[in-house]
Design an enzyme around this catalytic site. Structure first.
Site, PDB file in Angstrom:
ATOM      1  N   ASP A  58      57.979   5.024 -28.363  1.00 54.59           N
ATOM      2  CA  ASP A  58      58.924   6.133 -28.559  1.00 54.59           C
ATOM      3  C   ASP A  58      60.111   5.653 -29.397  1.00 54.59           C
ATOM      4  OD1 ASP A  58      57.317   7.663 -27.001  1.00 54.59           O
ATOM      5  OD2 ASP A  58      58.662   7.778 -25.280  1.00 54.59           O
ATOM      6  N   GLU A  71      41.683   6.548 -26.178  1.00 55.22           N
ATOM      7  CA  GLU A  71      42.777   6.328 -27.127  1.00 55.22           C
ATOM      8  C   GLU A  71      43.055   4.833 -27.194  1.00 55.22           C
ATOM      9  OE1 GLU A  71      46.306   8.398 -26.002  1.00 55.22           O
ATOM     10  OE2 GLU A  71      45.362  10.378 -25.985  1.00 55.22           O
ATOM     11  N   THR A  90      43.338   5.259 -21.971  1.00 58.94           N
ATOM     12  CA  THR A  90      43.904   4.440 -23.042  1.00 58.94           C
ATOM     13  C   THR A  90      43.414   2.995 -22.969  1.00 58.94           C
ATOM     14  OG1 THR A  90      45.855   3.877 -21.730  1.00 58.94           O
ATOM     15  CG2 THR A  90      45.978   5.871 -23.046  1.00 58.94           C
ATOM     16  N   LEU A 127      48.105   0.884 -28.231  1.00 62.39           N
ATOM     17  CA  LEU A 127      49.092   0.396 -29.191  1.00 62.39           C
ATOM     18  C   LEU A 127      48.542   0.562 -30.603  1.00 62.39           C
ATOM     19  CD1 LEU A 127      50.057  -2.944 -27.364  1.00 62.39           C
ATOM     20  CD2 LEU A 127      51.355  -0.802 -27.367  1.00 62.39           C
TER      21      LEU A 127
END
Length: 589
Positions: free
Chosen positions: A214, A495, A457, A498
Protein backbone atom coordinates in the site's frame (compact mmCIF):
# COMPACT_ATOMS: atom_id res chain seq x y z
CA UNK A 1 1.77 -0.47 -5.18
CA UNK A 2 0.12 2.72 -6.27
CA UNK A 3 1.47 4.25 -9.48
CA UNK A 4 2.21 7.81 -10.44
CA UNK A 5 1.70 9.36 -13.86
CA UNK A 6 5.36 9.62 -14.76
CA UNK A 7 5.97 5.99 -13.89
CA UNK A 8 3.12 4.27 -15.72
CA UNK A 9 5.27 2.82 -18.49
CA UNK A 10 8.79 1.42 -18.30
CA UNK A 11 11.83 2.13 -20.47
CA UNK A 12 11.07 2.24 -24.18
CA UNK A 13 13.36 1.87 -27.15
CA UNK A 14 14.45 4.85 -29.27
CA UNK A 15 15.75 8.34 -28.50
CA UNK A 16 14.55 10.97 -26.01
CA UNK A 17 11.88 13.41 -27.20
CA UNK A 18 12.34 17.10 -26.47
CA UNK A 19 9.18 19.04 -25.71
CA UNK A 20 7.79 21.48 -28.23
CA UNK A 21 8.33 24.28 -25.74
CA UNK A 22 12.02 23.54 -25.61
CA UNK A 23 12.26 23.26 -29.38
CA UNK A 24 10.62 26.64 -29.79
CA UNK A 25 13.21 28.09 -27.48
CA UNK A 26 15.88 27.24 -30.01
CA UNK A 27 16.97 23.98 -28.54
CA UNK A 28 18.60 25.56 -25.47
CA UNK A 29 19.60 22.59 -23.36
CA UNK A 30 19.02 24.51 -20.15
CA UNK A 31 15.34 24.93 -21.02
CA UNK A 32 14.74 21.72 -22.95
CA UNK A 33 12.37 19.43 -21.11
CA UNK A 34 13.73 16.10 -22.26
CA UNK A 35 11.44 13.25 -21.49
CA UNK A 36 12.96 10.57 -19.27
CA UNK A 37 13.39 7.04 -20.59
CA UNK A 38 10.89 5.85 -18.00
CA UNK A 39 8.17 8.02 -19.49
CA UNK A 40 8.54 8.18 -23.27
CA UNK A 41 10.92 7.44 -26.15
CA UNK A 42 10.51 8.45 -29.76
CA UNK A 43 11.29 5.67 -32.24
CA UNK A 44 14.00 6.05 -34.87
CA UNK A 45 12.32 6.43 -38.23
CA UNK A 46 15.24 6.76 -40.66
CA UNK A 47 14.31 5.23 -43.98
CA UNK A 48 10.90 4.09 -42.75
CA UNK A 49 7.90 5.82 -44.38
CA UNK A 50 4.86 6.76 -42.38
CA UNK A 51 1.87 4.48 -42.82
CA UNK A 52 -1.65 5.68 -43.42
CA UNK A 53 -4.80 4.06 -42.10
CA UNK A 54 -8.52 4.74 -42.00
CA UNK A 55 -10.65 4.55 -38.87
CA UNK A 56 -14.41 4.63 -39.07
CA UNK A 57 -15.95 6.79 -36.37
CA UNK A 58 -18.25 5.11 -33.86
CA UNK A 59 -21.15 7.16 -35.17
CA UNK A 60 -20.59 5.79 -38.65
CA UNK A 61 -20.40 9.31 -40.10
CA UNK A 62 -17.54 9.05 -42.53
CA UNK A 63 -13.96 8.04 -42.04
CA UNK A 64 -10.98 9.68 -40.42
CA UNK A 65 -7.98 9.72 -42.73
CA UNK A 66 -4.91 10.10 -40.60
CA UNK A 67 -1.22 9.43 -40.60
CA UNK A 68 -0.39 6.66 -38.20
CA UNK A 69 2.61 6.84 -35.87
CA UNK A 70 5.98 5.71 -37.29
CA UNK A 71 6.77 2.03 -37.23
CA UNK A 72 8.46 0.87 -34.06
CA UNK A 73 12.17 -0.01 -34.36
CA UNK A 74 11.56 -3.07 -32.19
CA UNK A 75 9.12 -4.51 -34.67
CA UNK A 76 10.85 -6.59 -37.32
CA UNK A 77 10.07 -6.18 -41.06
CA UNK A 78 9.25 -9.88 -41.23
CA UNK A 79 6.71 -9.54 -38.47
CA UNK A 80 5.14 -6.56 -40.21
CA UNK A 81 4.17 -8.80 -43.07
CA UNK A 82 2.35 -11.29 -40.86
CA UNK A 83 0.74 -9.17 -38.14
CA UNK A 84 -1.91 -6.44 -38.49
CA UNK A 85 -0.53 -2.91 -38.21
CA UNK A 86 -0.84 -1.97 -34.57
CA UNK A 87 -1.13 1.68 -35.53
CA UNK A 88 -4.84 1.06 -36.18
CA UNK A 89 -5.45 0.10 -32.58
CA UNK A 90 -3.10 2.78 -31.33
CA UNK A 91 -4.89 5.52 -33.26
CA UNK A 92 -7.40 5.83 -30.41
CA UNK A 93 -4.61 7.23 -28.26
CA UNK A 94 -3.48 10.19 -30.33
CA UNK A 95 -4.87 13.69 -30.16
CA UNK A 96 -7.53 13.51 -32.88
CA UNK A 97 -9.40 10.47 -31.59
CA UNK A 98 -10.61 9.95 -28.04
CA UNK A 99 -10.33 6.31 -26.95
CA UNK A 100 -13.93 6.35 -25.74
CA UNK A 101 -15.23 7.18 -29.22
CA UNK A 102 -12.90 5.08 -31.39
CA UNK A 103 -14.59 2.35 -33.40
CA UNK A 104 -14.70 -0.61 -31.04
CA UNK A 105 -14.89 -3.01 -33.98
CA UNK A 106 -11.44 -1.85 -35.17
CA UNK A 107 -10.01 -2.29 -31.69
CA UNK A 108 -11.61 -5.70 -31.14
CA UNK A 109 -10.55 -7.01 -34.56
CA UNK A 110 -6.95 -6.16 -33.81
CA UNK A 111 -6.96 -7.33 -30.22
CA UNK A 112 -8.64 -10.62 -30.85
CA UNK A 113 -12.37 -10.43 -30.28
CA UNK A 114 -12.97 -9.65 -26.65
CA UNK A 115 -11.56 -12.64 -24.86
CA UNK A 116 -14.18 -15.18 -25.93
CA UNK A 117 -12.94 -18.72 -25.65
CA UNK A 118 -10.07 -17.76 -23.36
CA UNK A 119 -7.92 -19.99 -21.23
CA UNK A 120 -10.63 -20.42 -18.65
CA UNK A 121 -12.69 -22.45 -21.13
CA UNK A 122 -9.83 -24.68 -22.30
CA UNK A 123 -6.77 -26.49 -21.06
CA UNK A 124 -5.06 -23.59 -19.33
CA UNK A 125 -5.64 -21.01 -16.60
CA UNK A 126 -6.91 -17.50 -17.44
CA UNK A 127 -4.68 -14.66 -16.23
CA UNK A 128 -6.04 -11.40 -14.84
CA UNK A 129 -3.91 -8.40 -13.88
CA UNK A 130 -4.49 -6.17 -10.84
CA UNK A 131 -4.81 -2.51 -11.70
CA UNK A 132 -3.13 0.25 -9.64
CA UNK A 133 -4.72 0.97 -6.28
CA UNK A 134 -5.36 4.56 -7.35
CA UNK A 135 -6.99 3.71 -10.70
CA UNK A 136 -9.98 5.87 -9.71
CA UNK A 137 -9.27 9.16 -8.00
CA UNK A 138 -11.18 10.76 -5.10
CA UNK A 139 -14.19 12.67 -6.36
CA UNK A 140 -14.56 10.41 -9.38
CA UNK A 141 -12.68 10.20 -12.64
CA UNK A 142 -10.18 7.77 -14.05
CA UNK A 143 -6.50 8.42 -13.38
CA UNK A 144 -4.17 8.45 -16.42
CA UNK A 145 -7.01 7.77 -18.86
CA UNK A 146 -5.03 7.53 -22.11
CA UNK A 147 -2.21 5.59 -20.50
CA UNK A 148 -4.76 3.20 -18.97
CA UNK A 149 -6.37 2.69 -22.36
CA UNK A 150 -3.04 1.86 -24.03
CA UNK A 151 -1.98 -0.38 -21.15
CA UNK A 152 -5.21 -2.38 -21.28
CA UNK A 153 -4.82 -2.79 -25.02
CA UNK A 154 -1.28 -4.12 -24.50
CA UNK A 155 -2.52 -6.56 -21.85
CA UNK A 156 -5.28 -7.76 -24.14
CA UNK A 157 -2.87 -8.24 -27.03
CA UNK A 158 -0.59 -10.28 -24.75
CA UNK A 159 -3.41 -12.72 -24.09
CA UNK A 160 -4.54 -11.53 -20.67
CA UNK A 161 -8.14 -12.50 -19.87
CA UNK A 162 -9.02 -9.44 -17.82
CA UNK A 163 -8.20 -7.09 -14.97
CA UNK A 164 -8.98 -6.79 -11.28
CA UNK A 165 -9.91 -3.43 -9.76
CA UNK A 166 -10.69 -2.30 -6.22
CA UNK A 167 -14.10 -0.64 -5.96
CA UNK A 168 -13.37 1.44 -2.87
CA UNK A 169 -16.15 1.98 -0.35
CA UNK A 170 -14.23 5.05 0.80
CA UNK A 171 -14.43 6.62 -2.69
CA UNK A 172 -17.87 5.62 -3.90
CA UNK A 173 -19.90 6.29 -0.73
CA UNK A 174 -17.46 8.84 0.56
CA UNK A 175 -19.47 11.81 1.81
CA UNK A 176 -22.93 10.63 2.91
CA UNK A 177 -24.54 7.23 3.51
CA UNK A 178 -26.55 5.95 0.58
CA UNK A 179 -25.05 8.38 -1.96
CA UNK A 180 -22.87 6.56 -4.49
CA UNK A 181 -20.51 8.10 -7.04
CA UNK A 182 -19.50 5.61 -9.76
CA UNK A 183 -17.96 8.08 -12.23
CA UNK A 184 -14.43 6.74 -12.55
CA UNK A 185 -15.65 3.15 -12.51
CA UNK A 186 -18.09 3.88 -15.34
CA UNK A 187 -15.14 4.98 -17.48
CA UNK A 188 -13.04 1.95 -16.59
CA UNK A 189 -15.77 -0.64 -17.14
CA UNK A 190 -16.66 0.87 -20.51
CA UNK A 191 -12.98 0.90 -21.50
CA UNK A 192 -12.60 -2.77 -20.55
CA UNK A 193 -15.79 -3.67 -22.43
CA UNK A 194 -14.65 -1.90 -25.58
CA UNK A 195 -11.22 -3.52 -25.54
CA UNK A 196 -12.64 -6.94 -24.71
CA UNK A 197 -11.20 -7.50 -21.23
CA UNK A 198 -13.17 -9.07 -18.42
CA UNK A 199 -13.26 -7.49 -14.96
CA UNK A 200 -12.94 -8.89 -11.45
CA UNK A 201 -14.48 -6.20 -9.23
CA UNK A 202 -13.38 -6.17 -5.58
CA UNK A 203 -15.88 -4.80 -3.11
CA UNK A 204 -13.20 -3.09 -1.02
CA UNK A 205 -14.74 -2.29 2.36
CA UNK A 206 -11.32 -1.71 3.91
CA UNK A 207 -8.90 1.18 4.12
CA UNK A 208 -6.05 1.38 1.61
CA UNK A 209 -2.84 2.12 3.48
CA UNK A 210 -1.05 0.22 6.21
CA UNK A 211 -0.49 -3.12 4.50
CA UNK A 212 2.16 -4.69 2.30
CA UNK A 213 2.25 -2.89 -1.06
CA UNK A 214 0.00 0.00 0.00
CA UNK A 215 1.61 3.25 -1.14
CA UNK A 216 -1.49 5.42 -1.30
CA UNK A 217 -4.13 6.12 1.31
CA UNK A 218 -7.87 5.72 0.80
CA UNK A 219 -9.65 5.81 4.17
CA UNK A 220 -13.05 4.44 5.02
CA UNK A 221 -16.01 6.75 4.18
CA UNK A 222 -15.97 10.00 6.09
CA UNK A 223 -19.31 9.31 7.75
CA UNK A 224 -18.03 5.93 8.98
CA UNK A 225 -14.94 7.55 10.48
CA UNK A 226 -17.19 10.07 12.22
CA UNK A 227 -19.04 7.20 13.90
CA UNK A 228 -15.72 5.61 14.85
CA UNK A 229 -14.64 8.87 16.45
CA UNK A 230 -17.80 8.83 18.55
CA UNK A 231 -17.40 5.15 19.43
CA UNK A 232 -13.75 4.00 19.13
CA UNK A 233 -14.83 0.42 19.89
CA UNK A 234 -16.07 0.16 16.31
CA UNK A 235 -12.39 -0.34 15.47
CA UNK A 236 -10.44 -3.53 16.05
CA UNK A 237 -8.39 -3.25 19.26
CA UNK A 238 -5.42 -5.17 20.63
CA UNK A 239 -4.60 -5.91 24.28
CA UNK A 240 -2.62 -2.68 24.63
CA UNK A 241 -5.58 -0.55 23.51
CA UNK A 242 -4.17 0.20 20.06
CA UNK A 243 -7.03 0.85 17.60
CA UNK A 244 -6.97 -0.28 13.97
CA UNK A 245 -9.15 1.69 11.55
CA UNK A 246 -8.60 -0.45 8.45
CA UNK A 247 -11.95 -2.20 8.75
CA UNK A 248 -15.00 -2.02 11.01
CA UNK A 249 -14.79 -4.61 13.80
CA UNK A 250 -16.79 -7.72 12.98
CA UNK A 251 -17.95 -7.71 16.61
CA UNK A 252 -20.62 -5.17 15.66
CA UNK A 253 -21.68 -6.75 12.35
CA UNK A 254 -25.33 -6.97 13.36
CA UNK A 255 -25.65 -3.77 15.41
CA UNK A 256 -27.06 -0.49 13.93
CA UNK A 257 -23.92 1.48 14.71
CA UNK A 258 -23.43 3.24 11.33
CA UNK A 259 -26.05 5.98 11.07
CA UNK A 260 -28.84 3.54 11.92
CA UNK A 261 -27.61 0.68 9.73
CA UNK A 262 -25.55 -2.36 10.64
CA UNK A 263 -22.18 -2.81 8.91
CA UNK A 264 -23.56 -5.86 7.09
CA UNK A 265 -26.49 -3.76 5.84
CA UNK A 266 -24.06 -1.09 4.63
CA UNK A 267 -22.03 -3.69 2.72
CA UNK A 268 -25.18 -5.23 1.23
CA UNK A 269 -26.57 -1.83 0.18
CA UNK A 270 -23.24 -0.98 -1.48
CA UNK A 271 -23.21 -4.25 -3.43
CA UNK A 272 -26.85 -3.77 -4.41
CA UNK A 273 -26.11 -0.27 -5.70
CA UNK A 274 -23.17 -1.64 -7.70
CA UNK A 275 -25.38 -4.37 -9.15
CA UNK A 276 -28.10 -1.95 -10.18
CA UNK A 277 -25.68 0.54 -11.70
CA UNK A 278 -23.64 -2.00 -13.69
CA UNK A 279 -26.38 -4.54 -14.38
CA UNK A 280 -25.85 -4.27 -18.15
CA UNK A 281 -22.23 -5.46 -17.77
CA UNK A 282 -22.70 -8.23 -15.21
CA UNK A 283 -21.91 -11.68 -16.56
CA UNK A 284 -20.33 -10.32 -19.75
CA UNK A 285 -17.68 -7.72 -18.89
CA UNK A 286 -17.87 -7.95 -15.09
CA UNK A 287 -17.51 -11.68 -14.46
CA UNK A 288 -16.48 -11.87 -10.81
CA UNK A 289 -17.28 -10.07 -7.57
CA UNK A 290 -14.66 -10.52 -4.88
CA UNK A 291 -16.18 -9.64 -1.52
CA UNK A 292 -13.80 -7.80 0.80
CA UNK A 293 -14.02 -9.23 4.31
CA UNK A 294 -11.23 -7.58 6.24
CA UNK A 295 -7.90 -5.73 6.00
CA UNK A 296 -6.37 -5.85 2.50
CA UNK A 297 -9.73 -7.26 1.38
CA UNK A 298 -8.90 -10.61 3.01
CA UNK A 299 -10.96 -12.76 5.36
CA UNK A 300 -8.83 -12.20 8.49
CA UNK A 301 -8.22 -9.98 11.48
CA UNK A 302 -5.73 -7.06 11.17
CA UNK A 303 -3.19 -8.97 13.25
CA UNK A 304 -0.04 -7.83 11.45
CA UNK A 305 -0.41 -4.11 10.57
CA UNK A 306 2.64 -2.47 9.01
CA UNK A 307 1.42 1.07 9.62
CA UNK A 308 3.73 3.05 11.94
CA UNK A 309 6.05 0.04 12.13
CA UNK A 310 3.72 -1.87 14.45
CA UNK A 311 4.53 -5.23 12.85
CA UNK A 312 7.50 -6.45 10.84
CA UNK A 313 8.01 -9.74 9.06
CA UNK A 314 8.20 -12.44 10.42
CA UNK A 315 6.52 -11.45 13.70
CA UNK A 316 3.65 -13.53 15.04
CA UNK A 317 1.18 -10.62 15.23
CA UNK A 318 -1.40 -10.05 17.97
CA UNK A 319 -5.00 -10.99 18.70
CA UNK A 320 -7.61 -8.33 17.83
CA UNK A 321 -10.46 -9.00 20.26
CA UNK A 322 -10.39 -6.15 22.78
CA UNK A 323 -13.09 -3.79 21.53
CA UNK A 324 -16.19 -3.93 23.71
CA UNK A 325 -18.25 -5.76 21.09
CA UNK A 326 -15.75 -8.61 20.73
CA UNK A 327 -15.28 -8.80 24.49
CA UNK A 328 -19.04 -9.03 25.00
CA UNK A 329 -19.19 -12.00 22.66
CA UNK A 330 -16.21 -13.65 24.34
CA UNK A 331 -17.80 -13.22 27.76
CA UNK A 332 -21.03 -14.84 26.58
CA UNK A 333 -19.11 -17.78 25.07
CA UNK A 334 -17.15 -18.29 28.30
CA UNK A 335 -20.35 -18.30 30.37
CA UNK A 336 -21.88 -20.85 28.01
CA UNK A 337 -18.77 -23.02 28.39
CA UNK A 338 -19.04 -22.82 32.17
CA UNK A 339 -15.74 -20.94 32.40
CA UNK A 340 -16.58 -17.29 33.13
CA UNK A 341 -12.92 -16.60 34.03
CA UNK A 342 -12.04 -17.19 30.37
CA UNK A 343 -14.23 -14.32 29.20
CA UNK A 344 -12.09 -11.33 30.17
CA UNK A 345 -9.84 -11.24 27.11
CA UNK A 346 -7.36 -13.17 25.03
CA UNK A 347 -4.27 -14.97 26.34
CA UNK A 348 -1.98 -12.67 28.33
CA UNK A 349 1.14 -14.71 27.56
CA UNK A 350 0.97 -14.57 23.75
CA UNK A 351 3.78 -12.02 23.38
CA UNK A 352 3.75 -9.01 21.06
CA UNK A 353 3.55 -8.30 17.35
CA UNK A 354 7.21 -8.99 16.64
CA UNK A 355 7.86 -11.93 18.91
CA UNK A 356 8.52 -15.42 17.57
CA UNK A 357 6.54 -18.44 18.81
CA UNK A 358 9.26 -19.76 21.10
CA UNK A 359 9.53 -16.33 22.75
CA UNK A 360 6.08 -16.80 24.26
CA UNK A 361 4.52 -19.15 26.79
CA UNK A 362 1.30 -19.46 24.81
CA UNK A 363 2.72 -20.22 21.34
CA UNK A 364 5.82 -22.27 22.13
CA UNK A 365 5.79 -25.92 21.08
CA UNK A 366 4.23 -27.11 24.36
CA UNK A 367 2.34 -23.88 25.07
CA UNK A 368 -1.19 -23.05 26.11
CA UNK A 369 -2.46 -22.98 22.53
CA UNK A 370 -2.81 -26.77 22.77
CA UNK A 371 -4.55 -26.81 26.16
CA UNK A 372 -8.21 -26.48 27.20
CA UNK A 373 -8.19 -22.69 27.44
CA UNK A 374 -6.29 -22.35 24.16
CA UNK A 375 -8.76 -24.60 22.38
CA UNK A 376 -11.71 -22.63 23.76
CA UNK A 377 -10.31 -19.22 22.88
CA UNK A 378 -9.00 -20.12 19.40
CA UNK A 379 -12.28 -21.88 18.53
CA UNK A 380 -14.28 -18.79 19.51
CA UNK A 381 -11.89 -16.37 17.75
CA UNK A 382 -11.87 -18.31 14.47
CA UNK A 383 -15.61 -18.99 14.61
CA UNK A 384 -16.32 -15.27 14.86
CA UNK A 385 -14.38 -14.80 11.63
CA UNK A 386 -16.22 -17.64 9.91
CA UNK A 387 -19.59 -16.21 10.93
CA UNK A 388 -18.56 -12.81 9.57
CA UNK A 389 -17.72 -14.46 6.26
CA UNK A 390 -21.01 -16.37 6.29
CA UNK A 391 -23.02 -13.17 6.81
CA UNK A 392 -21.25 -11.29 4.05
CA UNK A 393 -21.45 -14.18 1.60
CA UNK A 394 -25.15 -14.60 2.28
CA UNK A 395 -25.66 -10.94 1.41
CA UNK A 396 -23.45 -11.13 -1.69
CA UNK A 397 -25.06 -14.25 -3.13
CA UNK A 398 -28.51 -12.79 -2.54
CA UNK A 399 -27.60 -9.51 -4.24
CA UNK A 400 -25.87 -11.06 -7.27
CA UNK A 401 -28.16 -14.05 -7.73
CA UNK A 402 -28.93 -14.77 -11.40
CA UNK A 403 -26.55 -12.07 -12.68
CA UNK A 404 -24.02 -14.48 -14.15
CA UNK A 405 -21.08 -13.40 -11.98
CA UNK A 406 -18.92 -15.57 -9.76
CA UNK A 407 -18.45 -14.68 -6.10
CA UNK A 408 -14.98 -15.06 -4.57
CA UNK A 409 -13.27 -14.50 -1.24
CA UNK A 410 -9.56 -13.91 -0.65
CA UNK A 411 -7.69 -15.66 2.15
CA UNK A 412 -4.21 -14.53 3.21
CA UNK A 413 -1.16 -16.73 2.59
CA UNK A 414 0.45 -16.57 6.06
CA UNK A 415 3.41 -18.85 5.46
CA UNK A 416 5.87 -17.72 8.13
CA UNK A 417 6.23 -20.02 11.15
CA UNK A 418 4.11 -22.53 9.25
CA UNK A 419 6.73 -25.14 10.08
CA UNK A 420 6.16 -24.79 13.83
CA UNK A 421 3.60 -26.71 15.86
CA UNK A 422 1.39 -23.75 16.79
CA UNK A 423 1.38 -21.76 13.48
CA UNK A 424 1.14 -18.60 15.63
CA UNK A 425 0.74 -15.96 12.86
CA UNK A 426 -2.18 -17.89 11.38
CA UNK A 427 -3.84 -18.13 14.79
CA UNK A 428 -3.65 -14.38 15.49
CA UNK A 429 -5.11 -13.74 12.00
CA UNK A 430 -8.10 -15.96 12.79
CA UNK A 431 -7.14 -19.20 11.01
CA UNK A 432 -7.27 -22.02 13.58
CA UNK A 433 -4.62 -24.02 11.77
CA UNK A 434 -2.00 -25.97 13.71
CA UNK A 435 0.05 -29.10 13.19
CA UNK A 436 -2.88 -31.05 14.60
CA UNK A 437 -5.83 -29.16 13.12
CA UNK A 438 -6.82 -28.10 9.59
CA UNK A 439 -7.93 -24.47 9.75
CA UNK A 440 -8.63 -24.05 6.02
CA UNK A 441 -11.16 -26.83 5.55
CA UNK A 442 -13.84 -24.96 7.59
CA UNK A 443 -13.22 -21.88 5.45
CA UNK A 444 -13.48 -23.92 2.26
CA UNK A 445 -16.72 -25.53 3.42
CA UNK A 446 -18.17 -22.14 4.28
CA UNK A 447 -17.32 -20.91 0.77
CA UNK A 448 -18.75 -24.09 -0.69
CA UNK A 449 -22.13 -23.50 0.93
CA UNK A 450 -22.40 -20.32 -1.14
CA UNK A 451 -20.73 -21.54 -4.33
CA UNK A 452 -17.86 -19.06 -3.86
CA UNK A 453 -14.33 -19.30 -5.26
CA UNK A 454 -11.46 -19.73 -2.76
CA UNK A 455 -8.83 -17.13 -3.73
CA UNK A 456 -5.42 -17.70 -2.14
CA UNK A 457 -2.15 -15.79 -2.20
CA UNK A 458 1.61 -16.61 -2.10
CA UNK A 459 1.32 -18.97 -5.09
CA UNK A 460 4.62 -17.64 -6.49
CA UNK A 461 6.74 -18.49 -3.44
CA UNK A 462 9.18 -21.36 -2.92
CA UNK A 463 10.28 -22.63 0.46
CA UNK A 464 13.96 -22.17 -0.38
CA UNK A 465 13.53 -18.44 -1.07
CA UNK A 466 12.33 -17.71 2.46
CA UNK A 467 14.35 -17.31 5.66
CA UNK A 468 14.77 -20.82 7.04
CA UNK A 469 14.95 -19.68 10.65
CA UNK A 470 11.36 -18.36 10.37
CA UNK A 471 10.12 -21.84 9.35
CA UNK A 472 8.43 -20.44 6.21
CA UNK A 473 6.64 -23.11 4.19
CA UNK A 474 4.62 -21.41 1.42
CA UNK A 475 4.62 -24.49 -0.80
CA UNK A 476 3.24 -26.70 1.94
CA UNK A 477 0.64 -24.08 2.81
CA UNK A 478 -0.57 -23.81 -0.80
CA UNK A 479 -0.84 -27.60 -1.03
CA UNK A 480 -2.86 -27.72 2.19
CA UNK A 481 -5.26 -25.06 0.94
CA UNK A 482 -5.61 -26.80 -2.43
CA UNK A 483 -6.45 -30.05 -0.66
CA UNK A 484 -9.05 -28.30 1.51
CA UNK A 485 -10.66 -26.69 -1.54
CA UNK A 486 -10.74 -30.03 -3.35
CA UNK A 487 -12.33 -31.83 -0.39
CA UNK A 488 -14.97 -29.12 -0.05
CA UNK A 489 -15.67 -29.09 -3.79
CA UNK A 490 -14.66 -25.43 -4.11
CA UNK A 491 -12.91 -23.81 -7.08
CA UNK A 492 -9.45 -22.48 -6.21
CA UNK A 493 -7.94 -19.31 -7.67
CA UNK A 494 -4.56 -17.75 -6.94
CA UNK A 495 -2.56 -14.56 -6.65
CA UNK A 496 1.07 -13.70 -6.09
CA UNK A 497 1.54 -12.09 -2.67
CA UNK A 498 4.41 -9.82 -3.76
CA UNK A 499 5.36 -8.27 -7.13
CA UNK A 500 7.58 -10.72 -9.01
CA UNK A 501 8.82 -10.47 -12.60
CA UNK A 502 11.42 -13.25 -12.65
CA UNK A 503 11.14 -16.58 -14.44
CA UNK A 504 11.55 -18.56 -11.22
CA UNK A 505 8.36 -17.06 -9.80
CA UNK A 506 6.53 -17.48 -13.10
CA UNK A 507 7.55 -21.13 -13.30
CA UNK A 508 6.32 -21.74 -9.74
CA UNK A 509 2.96 -20.16 -10.56
CA UNK A 510 2.58 -22.18 -13.77
CA UNK A 511 3.43 -25.45 -12.03
CA UNK A 512 1.02 -24.76 -9.17
CA UNK A 513 -1.85 -23.26 -11.16
CA UNK A 514 -1.89 -25.65 -14.11
CA UNK A 515 -2.32 -28.82 -12.07
CA UNK A 516 1.14 -30.23 -11.60
CA UNK A 517 0.98 -33.84 -10.41
CA UNK A 518 -2.54 -34.45 -11.68
CA UNK A 519 -4.29 -32.06 -9.32
CA UNK A 520 -7.13 -29.83 -10.48
CA UNK A 521 -6.05 -26.64 -12.21
CA UNK A 522 -6.90 -23.26 -10.74
CA UNK A 523 -10.02 -21.47 -11.92
CA UNK A 524 -8.01 -18.28 -12.54
CA UNK A 525 -4.84 -16.47 -11.55
CA UNK A 526 -4.58 -12.74 -10.80
CA UNK A 527 -1.17 -11.14 -11.31
CA UNK A 528 -0.02 -8.43 -8.94
CA UNK A 529 0.21 -5.73 -10.35
CA UNK A 530 0.17 -3.49 -13.45
CA UNK A 531 2.90 -0.90 -12.93
CA UNK A 532 6.05 0.63 -14.37
CA UNK A 533 8.13 -2.48 -13.68
CA UNK A 534 5.79 -4.68 -15.69
CA UNK A 535 6.42 -2.59 -18.81
CA UNK A 536 10.20 -2.74 -18.57
CA UNK A 537 11.33 -4.59 -21.73
CA UNK A 538 12.71 -7.72 -20.05
CA UNK A 539 9.88 -7.93 -17.54
CA UNK A 540 7.32 -7.53 -20.30
CA UNK A 541 8.98 -10.27 -22.37
CA UNK A 542 8.90 -12.66 -19.42
CA UNK A 543 5.32 -11.71 -18.55
CA UNK A 544 4.02 -12.35 -22.07
CA UNK A 545 5.73 -15.76 -22.07
CA UNK A 546 4.17 -16.49 -18.68
CA UNK A 547 0.67 -15.66 -19.95
CA UNK A 548 1.16 -17.96 -22.96
CA UNK A 549 2.34 -20.82 -20.74
CA UNK A 550 -0.64 -20.38 -18.43
CA UNK A 551 -2.96 -20.51 -21.45
CA UNK A 552 -1.36 -23.74 -22.66
CA UNK A 553 -1.62 -25.43 -19.27
CA UNK A 554 0.74 -28.34 -18.66
CA UNK A 555 1.66 -28.39 -22.36
CA UNK A 556 3.23 -24.97 -21.91
CA UNK A 557 5.93 -26.43 -19.64
CA UNK A 558 6.39 -29.71 -21.50
CA UNK A 559 7.49 -30.60 -25.04
CA UNK A 560 5.54 -27.63 -26.45
CA UNK A 561 7.52 -25.12 -24.38
CA UNK A 562 9.67 -23.97 -27.30
CA UNK A 563 6.63 -23.29 -29.48
CA UNK A 564 4.98 -21.35 -26.66
CA UNK A 565 8.10 -19.24 -26.17
CA UNK A 566 8.34 -18.46 -29.89
CA UNK A 567 4.71 -17.36 -29.92
CA UNK A 568 5.39 -15.24 -26.84
CA UNK A 569 8.33 -13.56 -28.58
CA UNK A 570 6.10 -12.63 -31.52
CA UNK A 571 3.58 -11.13 -29.11
CA UNK A 572 6.30 -9.10 -27.40
CA UNK A 573 7.28 -7.54 -30.72
CA UNK A 574 3.66 -6.93 -31.61
CA UNK A 575 2.85 -5.10 -28.38
CA UNK A 576 5.90 -2.81 -28.44
CA UNK A 577 4.10 -0.03 -30.39
CA UNK A 578 1.23 -0.13 -27.90
CA UNK A 579 3.64 0.53 -25.06
CA UNK A 580 5.12 3.44 -27.00
CA UNK A 581 1.69 4.85 -27.69
CA UNK A 582 0.92 4.70 -23.99
CA UNK A 583 3.86 7.03 -23.49
CA UNK A 584 2.39 9.41 -26.07
CA UNK A 585 -0.87 9.33 -24.14
CA UNK A 586 0.96 10.21 -20.94
CA UNK A 587 2.56 13.25 -22.55
CA UNK A 588 -0.75 14.50 -23.98
CA UNK A 589 -2.53 14.10 -20.62
Amino acid sequence: MALHLSHQIGTLCGTPVVSETAAAAGGDQSSAAAVSTAAMRKPQTTGVPNLRCRIQRASGQGELDSVSPPMSPCRSPALAATRPDLSVACQALVADVDPATADEKVVREYLGGGGEGGAGKGKGVPVYVMLPLDTVRPGGGLNRRKAMNASLMALKSAGVEGVMVDVWWGLVERERPGEYEWGGYDDLMEMARRIGLKVQAVMSFHQCGGNVGDSCTIPLPQWVLEEMDKDPDLAYTDQWGRRNYEYVSLGCDMLPVLKGRTPIQCYADFMRAFRDHFRHLLGSTIVEIQVGMGPAGELRYPSYPELHGTWKFPGIGAFQCYDKYMLSSLKAAALEAGKPEWGHGGPTDAGGYNNWPEDTTFFRHDGGWNGPYGEFFLSWYSQMLLEHGERLLSSATSVFDSTGVKISVKVAGIHWHYGTRSHAPELTAGYYNTRFRDGYLPIARMLGRHGAVFNFTCVEMRDGEQPGEACCRPEGLVKQVAAAAKEAGVALAGENALPRYDEMAHEQIVNTATAEGGEEKMAAFTYLRMGPELFQPENWRRFVAFVKKMAEGREGVGPCRELVEREAERSVHATCPLVQEAAVALMSG
